[in-house]
Design a protein around this motif. Structure first.
Motif, PDB file in Angstrom:
ATOM      1  N   UNK A   1       0.856  -1.179   0.000  1.00 30.28           N
ATOM      2  CA  UNK A   1       0.000   0.000   0.000  1.00 30.28           C
ATOM      3  C   UNK A   1       0.893   1.230   0.000  1.00 30.28           C
ATOM      4  N   UNK A   2       0.707   2.090  -0.992  1.00 29.53           N
ATOM      5  CA  UNK A   2       1.447   3.332  -0.981  1.00 29.53           C
ATOM      6  C   UNK A   2       0.850   4.291   0.026  1.00 29.53           C
ATOM      7  N   UNK A   3       1.468   5.458   0.147  1.00 27.47           N
ATOM      8  CA  UNK A   3       1.022   6.423   1.141  1.00 27.47           C
ATOM      9  C   UNK A   3      -0.406   6.888   0.883  1.00 27.47           C
ATOM     10  N   UNK A   4      -0.825   6.899  -0.368  1.00 26.91           N
ATOM     11  CA  UNK A   4      -2.199   7.305  -0.695  1.00 26.91           C
ATOM     12  C   UNK A   4      -3.206   6.368  -0.055  1.00 26.91           C
ATOM     13  N   UNK A   5      -3.032   5.065  -0.265  1.00 19.91           N
ATOM     14  CA  UNK A   5      -3.958   4.092   0.313  1.00 19.91           C
ATOM     15  C   UNK A   5      -3.873   4.067   1.833  1.00 19.91           C
ATOM     16  N   UNK A   6      -2.676   4.253   2.361  1.00 19.07           N
ATOM     17  CA  UNK A   6      -2.515   4.321   3.813  1.00 19.07           C
ATOM     18  C   UNK A   6      -3.341   5.466   4.373  1.00 19.07           C
ATOM     19  N   UNK A   7      -3.218   6.645   3.765  1.00 17.34           N
ATOM     20  CA  UNK A   7      -3.950   7.818   4.253  1.00 17.34           C
ATOM     21  C   UNK A   7      -5.459   7.621   4.150  1.00 17.34           C
ATOM     22  N   UNK A   8      -5.910   7.027   3.068  1.00 19.54           N
ATOM     23  CA  UNK A   8      -7.352   6.832   2.874  1.00 19.54           C
ATOM     24  C   UNK A   8      -7.928   5.783   3.813  1.00 19.54           C
ATOM     25  N   UNK A   9      -7.077   4.916   4.351  1.00 16.88           N
ATOM     26  CA  UNK A   9      -7.559   3.858   5.237  1.00 16.88           C
ATOM     27  C   UNK A   9      -7.712   4.322   6.684  1.00 16.88           C
ATOM     28  N   UNK A  10      -7.179   5.493   7.003  1.00 19.84           N
ATOM     29  CA  UNK A  10      -7.177   5.964   8.390  1.00 19.84           C
ATOM     30  C   UNK A  10      -8.594   6.323   8.842  1.00 19.84           C
ATOM     31  N   UNK A  11      -8.923   5.904  10.048  1.00 15.68           N
ATOM     32  CA  UNK A  11     -10.224   6.186  10.647  1.00 15.68           C
ATOM     33  C   UNK A  11     -10.007   6.665  12.078  1.00 15.68           C
ATOM     34  N   UNK A  12     -10.506   7.861  12.447  1.00 16.38           N
ATOM     35  CA  UNK A  12     -11.321   8.791  11.673  1.00 16.38           C
ATOM     36  C   UNK A  12     -10.572   9.299  10.432  1.00 16.38           C
ATOM     37  N   UNK A  13     -11.362   9.725   9.455  1.00 15.78           N
ATOM     38  CA  UNK A  13     -10.792  10.157   8.185  1.00 15.78           C
ATOM     39  C   UNK A  13     -10.412  11.631   8.235  1.00 15.78           C
ATOM     40  N   UNK A  14      -9.488  12.010   7.356  1.00 21.06           N
ATOM     41  CA  UNK A  14      -9.223  13.420   7.129  1.00 21.06           C
ATOM     42  C   UNK A  14     -10.429  14.041   6.424  1.00 21.06           C
ATOM     43  N   UNK A  15     -10.580  15.349   6.571  1.00 24.07           N
ATOM     44  CA  UNK A  15     -11.692  16.014   5.902  1.00 24.07           C
ATOM     45  C   UNK A  15     -11.447  16.152   4.403  1.00 24.07           C
ATOM     46  N   UNK A  16     -10.186  16.308   4.028  1.00 32.79           N
ATOM     47  CA  UNK A  16      -9.879  16.487   2.608  1.00 32.79           C
ATOM     48  C   UNK A  16      -8.491  15.918   2.301  1.00 32.79           C
ATOM     49  N   UNK A  17      -8.384  15.312   1.107  1.00 31.77           N
ATOM     50  CA  UNK A  17      -7.132  14.704   0.655  1.00 31.77           C
ATOM     51  C   UNK A  17      -6.680  15.420  -0.613  1.00 31.77           C
ATOM     52  N   UNK A  18      -5.351  15.602  -0.733  1.00 29.67           N
ATOM     53  CA  UNK A  18      -4.772  16.294  -1.876  1.00 29.67           C
ATOM     54  C   UNK A  18      -3.627  15.441  -2.420  1.00 29.67           C
ATOM     55  N   UNK A  19      -3.809  14.884  -3.619  1.00 30.30           N
ATOM     56  CA  UNK A  19      -2.810  14.003  -4.213  1.00 30.30           C
ATOM     57  C   UNK A  19      -2.283  14.636  -5.496  1.00 30.30           C
ATOM     58  N   UNK A  20      -0.967  14.782  -5.565  1.00 30.31           N
ATOM     59  CA  UNK A  20      -0.332  15.438  -6.702  1.00 30.31           C
ATOM     60  C   UNK A  20       0.704  14.530  -7.346  1.00 30.31           C
ATOM     61  N   UNK A  21       0.781  14.579  -8.660  1.00 28.60           N
ATOM     62  CA  UNK A  21       1.861  13.911  -9.386  1.00 28.60           C
ATOM     63  C   UNK A  21       1.938  14.520 -10.773  1.00 28.60           C
ATOM     64  N   UNK A  22       3.129  14.523 -11.352  1.00 25.70           N
ATOM     65  CA  UNK A  22       3.326  15.131 -12.663  1.00 25.70           C
ATOM     66  C   UNK A  22       3.075  14.154 -13.805  1.00 25.70           C
ATOM     67  N   UNK A  23       3.144  12.862 -13.526  1.00 22.15           N
ATOM     68  CA  UNK A  23       3.044  11.833 -14.548  1.00 22.15           C
ATOM     69  C   UNK A  23       1.576  11.571 -14.912  1.00 22.15           C
ATOM     70  N   UNK A  24       1.185  11.720 -16.189  1.00 20.98           N
ATOM     71  CA  UNK A  24      -0.214  11.502 -16.576  1.00 20.98           C
ATOM     72  C   UNK A  24      -0.716  10.094 -16.249  1.00 20.98           C
ATOM     73  N   UNK A  25       0.157   9.081 -16.374  1.00 19.84           N
ATOM     74  CA  UNK A  25      -0.262   7.712 -16.053  1.00 19.84           C
ATOM     75  C   UNK A  25      -0.576   7.575 -14.570  1.00 19.84           C
ATOM     76  N   UNK A  26       0.207   8.235 -13.733  1.00 21.85           N
ATOM     77  CA  UNK A  26      -0.055   8.213 -12.297  1.00 21.85           C
ATOM     78  C   UNK A  26      -1.354   8.935 -11.971  1.00 21.85           C
TER      79      UNK A  26
END
Length: 278
Positions: free
Chosen positions: A52-77
């Protein structure tokens, strides 16, 4: 549970009854789930088994964050991140396709007085400018987790100071935010009283780089000039060679805020790394 995941859970739990909007941001989000080479002591950062990358780790946390911001320069990503967003329709997820050195200042400047955030930075190589970290520090609202690519730094800082290339100096100045690193990390070599009479053999270097421990201390001190609190980093290795320094820093200048974070991080790292913290 990994160090990152443990701290995210601590963070949202500690602040859940406070009047803050909690944000999680990842400036190098990648695909959200990928398979790097196995690293010594890196289980504490992100798990290997069906990684699990950091994105999935963050989304799995409970209680949840109010907002998530994911950035990457690669179009495939970006396409992979959008698919992850589709799988989490009840979470507020923003996706950005920007250079991280543009994304981070914009994200930091968007935070209001009632916002609090965790920012995860794991650059692939030399992408992260030191000036970007300055934007994080001045927010006084962001807790930072930073994977600092010490292996890249060491490659551009050969033991023999005479072998540093001009283009490496420029990159190092950008990565470290100063041109004083050479003065701090290279020491003059005592030349022998009598040289090789026949001129054979390799010449003695005029300056030699200090060891990895001194480099680690120097980078930590540099971060300490920006942030009110910087935890002692964890050194991550690959086959015995230094790969990353895993830093945690708090921008909030209130001792009560970073004191609480210090206790939590120290306990989490000791538990997950068995107390073997460089």
């Amino acid at each position: 549970m990994t160090v990152l995941e443990a701290y995210l859970r601590f963070y949202v739990t500690a602040l859940k009854n406070q009047p803050f909007k909690l944000h999680y941001a990842d400036a190098f989000a990648g695909t959200g789930s990928h398979s790097p080479a196995r690293l010594e002591n890196q289980d504490m950062l992100i798990p290997y088994e069906d990684f699990k990358g950091s994105v999935e780790v963050a989304l799995s946390v409970d209680p949840a964050f109010h907002q998530y911001h994911f950035n990457d320069l690669n179009p495939a990503h970006i396409a992979e991140l959008e698919a992850i967003r589709d799988r989490h329709p009840y979470k507020e997820i923003e996706i950005y396709q920007q250079d991280a050195n543009a994304f981070v200042p914009a994200f930091c400047s968007s935070l209001s007085g009632r916002d609090r955030a965790i920012l995860f930075l794991d650059p692939y190589s030399t992408q992260l400018d030191w000036s970007t970290l300055e934007h994080v520090a001045i927010t006084e609202k962001v807790d930072l987790w930073l994977l600092f690519p010490i292996s890249v730094i060491l490659r551009m800082m050969p033991r023999d100071g005479d072998r540093i290339r001009p283009e490496w100096r420029e990159t190092l100045n950008r990565l470290l935010g100063t041109d004083k690193w050479e003065e701090a990390l290279y020491k003059p070599v005592d030349l022998p009283m009598i040289g090789d009479l026949f001129g054979d053999g390799d010449p003695t270097p005029l300056a030699e780089r200090t060891n990895v421990d001194e480099l680690q201390k120097w980078v930590s001190a540099r971060l300490g000039e920006l942030f009110p609190y910087v935890a002692k980093p964890v050194l991550l290795k690959n086959k015995g060679r230094p790969l990353f320094l895993f830093f945690f820093a708090v921008s909030n200048p209130e001792p009560k805020a970073w004191g609480l974070a210090d206790k939590a991080v120290s306990r989490i790292i000791e538990k997950d790394v068995g107390g073997d913290v460089p």
